[in-house]
Scaffold this motif. Structure first.
Motif, PDB file in Angstrom:
ATOM      1  N   GLY A 126      67.446 132.350  84.074  1.00  0.00           N
ATOM      2  CA  GLY A 126      68.162 131.779  82.509  1.00  0.00           C
ATOM      3  C   GLY A 126      67.418 130.421  82.690  1.00  0.00           C
ATOM      4  N   VAL A 127      67.154 129.654  83.541  1.00  0.00           N
ATOM      5  CA  VAL A 127      66.501 128.423  83.576  1.00  0.00           C
ATOM      6  C   VAL A 127      65.119 128.424  83.259  1.00  0.00           C
ATOM      7  CG1 VAL A 127      65.866 126.211  84.863  1.00  0.00           C
ATOM      8  CG2 VAL A 127      68.260 127.252  85.206  1.00  0.00           C
ATOM      9  N   VAL A 128      64.345 129.450  83.812  1.00  0.00           N
ATOM     10  CA  VAL A 128      63.113 129.838  83.306  1.00  0.00           C
ATOM     11  C   VAL A 128      62.789 130.147  82.029  1.00  0.00           C
ATOM     12  CG1 VAL A 128      61.106 131.357  83.708  1.00  0.00           C
ATOM     13  CG2 VAL A 128      62.301 130.332  85.751  1.00  0.00           C
ATOM     14  N   GLY A 129      63.872 130.697  81.344  1.00  0.00           N
ATOM     15  CA  GLY A 129      63.712 131.169  80.130  1.00  0.00           C
ATOM     16  C   GLY A 129      64.092 129.953  79.080  1.00  0.00           C
ATOM     17  N   GLY A 130      65.031 129.321  79.518  1.00  0.00           N
ATOM     18  CA  GLY A 130      65.330 128.161  78.600  1.00  0.00           C
ATOM     19  C   GLY A 130      63.971 127.185  78.725  1.00  0.00           C
ATOM     20  N   LEU A 131      63.393 126.739  79.984  1.00  0.00           N
ATOM     21  CA  LEU A 131      62.317 125.706  79.959  1.00  0.00           C
ATOM     22  C   LEU A 131      61.180 126.431  79.252  1.00  0.00           C
ATOM     23  CD1 LEU A 131      62.610 124.653  83.590  1.00  0.00           C
ATOM     24  CD2 LEU A 131      63.451 123.498  81.675  1.00  0.00           C
ATOM     25  N   THR A 132      60.746 127.575  79.444  1.00  0.00           N
ATOM     26  CA  THR A 132      59.791 128.073  78.748  1.00  0.00           C
ATOM     27  C   THR A 132      59.993 128.142  77.059  1.00  0.00           C
ATOM     28  OG1 THR A 132      59.242 129.796  80.419  1.00  0.00           O
ATOM     29  CG2 THR A 132      58.220 130.264  78.268  1.00  0.00           C
ATOM     30  N   LEU A 133      61.149 128.243  76.764  1.00  0.00           N
ATOM     31  CA  LEU A 133      61.426 128.250  75.265  1.00  0.00           C
ATOM     32  C   LEU A 133      61.315 126.863  74.741  1.00  0.00           C
ATOM     33  CD1 LEU A 133      62.431 130.022  72.991  1.00  0.00           C
ATOM     34  CD2 LEU A 133      64.837 129.233  73.704  1.00  0.00           C
ATOM     35  N   LEU A 134      61.502 125.789  75.704  1.00  0.00           N
ATOM     36  CA  LEU A 134      61.379 124.376  75.171  1.00  0.00           C
ATOM     37  C   LEU A 134      59.905 124.104  75.144  1.00  0.00           C
ATOM     38  CD1 LEU A 134      62.736 121.584  74.709  1.00  0.00           C
ATOM     39  CD2 LEU A 134      62.595 121.214  77.243  1.00  0.00           C
ATOM     40  N   ALA A 135      59.012 124.661  76.188  1.00  0.00           N
ATOM     41  CA  ALA A 135      57.791 124.286  76.519  1.00  0.00           C
ATOM     42  C   ALA A 135      56.988 124.843  75.409  1.00  0.00           C
ATOM     43  CB  ALA A 135      57.310 124.738  77.861  1.00  0.00           C
ATOM     44  N   LEU A 136      57.444 126.179  74.816  1.00  0.00           N
ATOM     45  CA  LEU A 136      56.307 126.787  73.561  1.00  0.00           C
ATOM     46  C   LEU A 136      57.389 126.321  72.404  1.00  0.00           C
ATOM     47  CD1 LEU A 136      55.964 130.230  75.121  1.00  0.00           C
ATOM     48  CD2 LEU A 136      54.625 128.361  75.311  1.00  0.00           C
ATOM     49  N   GLY A 137      58.012 125.359  72.243  1.00  0.00           N
ATOM     50  CA  GLY A 137      58.557 124.975  71.148  1.00  0.00           C
ATOM     51  C   GLY A 137      58.121 123.325  71.028  1.00  0.00           C
ATOM     52  N   ARG A 138      59.036 122.451  71.148  1.00  0.00           N
ATOM     53  CA  ARG A 138      59.047 120.894  71.209  1.00  0.00           C
ATOM     54  C   ARG A 138      57.771 120.516  71.989  1.00  0.00           C
ATOM     55  NH1 ARG A 138      64.775 117.878  70.573  1.00  0.00           N
ATOM     56  NH2 ARG A 138      65.469 119.096  68.975  1.00  0.00           N
ATOM     57  N   GLY A 139      57.484 121.241  73.350  1.00  0.00           N
ATOM     58  CA  GLY A 139      56.481 120.697  74.015  1.00  0.00           C
ATOM     59  C   GLY A 139      55.242 121.563  73.787  1.00  0.00           C
ATOM     60  N   LEU A 140      54.911 122.106  72.701  1.00  0.00           N
ATOM     61  CA  LEU A 140      53.627 122.865  72.732  1.00  0.00           C
ATOM     62  C   LEU A 140      52.411 121.923  72.448  1.00  0.00           C
ATOM     63  CD1 LEU A 140      52.625 125.609  72.096  1.00  0.00           C
ATOM     64  CD2 LEU A 140      52.938 125.614  69.788  1.00  0.00           C
ATOM     65  N   ARG A 141      52.686 120.821  71.771  1.00  0.00           N
ATOM     66  CA  ARG A 141      51.571 119.756  71.718  1.00  0.00           C
ATOM     67  C   ARG A 141      50.955 119.229  73.053  1.00  0.00           C
ATOM     68  NH1 ARG A 141      52.786 116.326  66.324  1.00  0.00           N
ATOM     69  NH2 ARG A 141      52.862 118.384  64.812  1.00  0.00           N
ATOM     70  N   ARG A 142      51.832 119.421  74.085  1.00  0.00           N
ATOM     71  CA  ARG A 142      51.339 118.859  75.201  1.00  0.00           C
ATOM     72  C   ARG A 142      50.925 119.897  76.277  1.00  0.00           C
ATOM     73  NH1 ARG A 142      56.275 114.646  76.809  1.00  0.00           N
ATOM     74  NH2 ARG A 142      56.148 113.285  74.772  1.00  0.00           N
ATOM     75  N   ILE A 143      50.968 121.173  75.927  1.00  0.00           N
ATOM     76  CA  ILE A 143      50.505 122.206  76.847  1.00  0.00           C
ATOM     77  C   ILE A 143      48.964 122.666  76.562  1.00  0.00           C
ATOM     78  CG2 ILE A 143      50.842 124.675  77.594  1.00  0.00           C
ATOM     79  CD1 ILE A 143      53.645 124.123  77.119  1.00  0.00           C
ATOM     80  N   ARG A 144      48.114 122.578  77.395  1.00  0.00           N
ATOM     81  CA  ARG A 144      46.795 122.896  76.846  1.00  0.00           C
ATOM     82  C   ARG A 144      46.449 124.385  76.955  1.00  0.00           C
ATOM     83  NH1 ARG A 144      41.630 121.218  81.055  1.00  0.00           N
ATOM     84  NH2 ARG A 144      39.824 121.981  79.868  1.00  0.00           N
ATOM     85  N   ARG A 145      47.112 125.230  77.884  1.00  0.00           N
ATOM     86  CA  ARG A 145      46.881 126.620  77.629  1.00  0.00           C
ATOM     87  C   ARG A 145      48.287 127.280  77.339  1.00  0.00           C
ATOM     88  NH1 ARG A 145      43.593 127.583  82.915  1.00  0.00           N
ATOM     89  NH2 ARG A 145      43.571 129.692  82.141  1.00  0.00           N
ATOM     90  N   PRO A 146      48.892 127.194  76.291  1.00  0.00           N
ATOM     91  CA  PRO A 146      50.171 127.891  76.139  1.00  0.00           C
ATOM     92  C   PRO A 146      50.159 129.489  76.357  1.00  0.00           C
ATOM     93  CG  PRO A 146      49.389 127.141  73.923  1.00  0.00           C
ATOM     94  CD  PRO A 146      48.566 126.737  74.985  1.00  0.00           C
ATOM     95  N   ALA A 147      49.149 129.942  75.938  1.00  0.00           N
ATOM     96  CA  ALA A 147      49.047 131.585  76.291  1.00  0.00           C
ATOM     97  C   ALA A 147      48.974 131.914  77.664  1.00  0.00           C
ATOM     98  CB  ALA A 147      47.593 132.137  75.578  1.00  0.00           C
ATOM     99  N   LEU A 148      48.652 131.041  78.481  1.00  0.00           N
ATOM    100  CA  LEU A 148      48.772 131.468  79.980  1.00  0.00           C
ATOM    101  C   LEU A 148      50.280 131.263  80.318  1.00  0.00           C
ATOM    102  CD1 LEU A 148      47.294 131.974  82.374  1.00  0.00           C
ATOM    103  CD2 LEU A 148      46.959 129.382  82.798  1.00  0.00           C
ATOM    104  N   VAL A 149      51.173 130.169  79.616  1.00  0.00           N
ATOM    105  CA  VAL A 149      52.354 130.041  80.123  1.00  0.00           C
ATOM    106  C   VAL A 149      53.102 131.611  79.418  1.00  0.00           C
ATOM    107  CG1 VAL A 149      54.632 129.215  79.493  1.00  0.00           C
ATOM    108  CG2 VAL A 149      52.665 127.684  79.501  1.00  0.00           C
ATOM    109  N   THR A 150      52.743 132.062  78.390  1.00  0.00           N
ATOM    110  CA  THR A 150      53.437 133.324  77.895  1.00  0.00           C
ATOM    111  C   THR A 150      53.059 134.374  78.963  1.00  0.00           C
ATOM    112  OG1 THR A 150      53.324 132.739  75.806  1.00  0.00           O
ATOM    113  CG2 THR A 150      53.308 135.213  76.222  1.00  0.00           C
TER     114      THR A 150
END
Length: 247
Positions: free
Chosen positions: A134-158
């Motif tokens: 559940g925590v991983v899901g929430g953090l990933t949702l946040l990362a691919l939402g508000r944190g998207l601009r700070r992630i260099r390779r978002p597809a790798l997160v997916t």
């Protein structure tokens, strides 16, 4: 809008190159087609024949090989969000329901037995693992939402989320079945309707998570170039947003 044969062929080729959620893919393709048609109409108004105007618009926009990776990145992020949201909502829900089932499970249906020494450890491990999911899901949702601009390779997160689900879900299922067999609890008590209902819901949500995770893996490998890491997308040759705003 009539006579957009060259553009329609281009959009069809782009559609075949992309993998991802149907709605998001449809919207991206519609946006690209509308922009290309607007550009073609502008060139046609400047005196070019319709077919040549469409070819010029496509040349400005970029080839399928140049444009597809950028589109695929957006689709991968969209699929990652969907999978993360499913984990964030479903895993705590099923954990809560099973906790309730074990508490209200009829005393008459319980079979007293000496549980193995490892039972308590394994039960706690399942609880912690489900909490972690559940925590991983929430953090990933946040990362691919508000944190998207700070992630260099978002597809790798997916992609990593998809791999995580494919490891975690069978592992938790095996651990849960082991506990149920050792305690002879609700899973084995098929005449207890609440237990049957929660079991069916658990299987349904687990299957949905695996399916969504498989789509994550497919999205992140659909347009990878030779020698390119799956989940890593190259920058597109054309600036789509600038092109669309231009027309």
């Amino acid at each position: 809008m009539a006579g957009a044969g060259v553009i329609d062929e281009y959009v069809a080729a782009l559609r075949c190159a992309l993998r991802g959620p149907y709605g998001a893919r449809r919207d991206l393709l519609a946006e690209a087609r509308d922009g290309l048609l607007d550009a073609a109409e502008a060139y046609e108004a400047g005196g070019l024949p319709r077919a040549e105007a469409e070819r010029r618009a496509i040349a400005d926009f970029g080839t399928v090989d140049e444009i597809a990776p950028g589109f695929q990145r957006e689709l991968a992020v969209s699929q990652g969000r969907r999978t993360a949201a499913l984990l964030f909502l479903s895993v705590p829900l099923t954990a809560f329901l099973w906790a309730v089932i074990w508490r209200v499970f009829p005393e008459a249906a319980r079979i007293e037995q000496v549980k193995p020494d490892w039972f308590g450890f394994l039960a706690k491990a399942v609880d912690l693992l489900q909490l972690g999911v559940g925590v991983v899901g929430g953090l990933t949702l946040l990362a691919l939402g508000r944190g998207l601009r700070r992630i260099r390779r978002p597809a790798l997160v997916t992609r990593r989320l998809g791999l995580f689900v494919w490891v975690q879900t069978p592992l938790v299922a095996a651990m849960g079945l082991t506990l149920a067999a050792a305690a002879r609890g609700p899973v084995g008590f098929t005449t207890y309707p609440p237990g049957v209902a929660v079991s069916a819901l658990s299987y349904l949500l687990a299957g949905s998570a695996l399916f969504s995770a498989a789509r994550c893996l497919r999205c992140t490998t659909a347009v990878a170039a030779p020698g390119e890491t799956p989940g890593e997308t190259r920058p597109s040759g054309g600036d789509r947003e600038r092109f669309l705003s231009r027309w």
